[in-house]
Design a protein around this motif. Structure first.
Motif: not given
Length: 74
Positions: A6-9, A42-54
């Motif tokens: 499992r990807c931890d992100i 970068a933190s906003a991009e990371e948050i969006l990336s994590m959200y899209e993976g939910l």
């Protein structure tokens, strides 16, 4: 045979041999060029990336919690 992990992100399931490539390609720091007016931290991009993976159910829960947090701020 490689193990499924499992990807931890984002929580997605991937072949262990592909996981590092997945993280680099999907969750790497994609910063806009310095001349771009829409450069985000970068933190906003990371948050969006994590959200899209939910999964959709979790996305709804996150949006609800953000909405409640915003209403209590006002």
């Amino acid at each position: 045979m490689s193990q499924i992990v499992r990807c931890d992100i984002c929580g997605g399931m991937y072949n262990q041999s592909y996981l590092s490539s997945h993280k680099r390609l999907s969750h790497g720091k994609h910063q806009a060029p310095a001349h771009s007016p829409h450069k985000e931290p970068a933190s906003a991009e990371e948050i969006l990336s994590m959200y899209e993976g939910l999964p959709e159910e979790r996305k709804k829960e996150v949006l609800k919690r953000l909405s409640v947090a915003e209403q209590t701020k006002q």
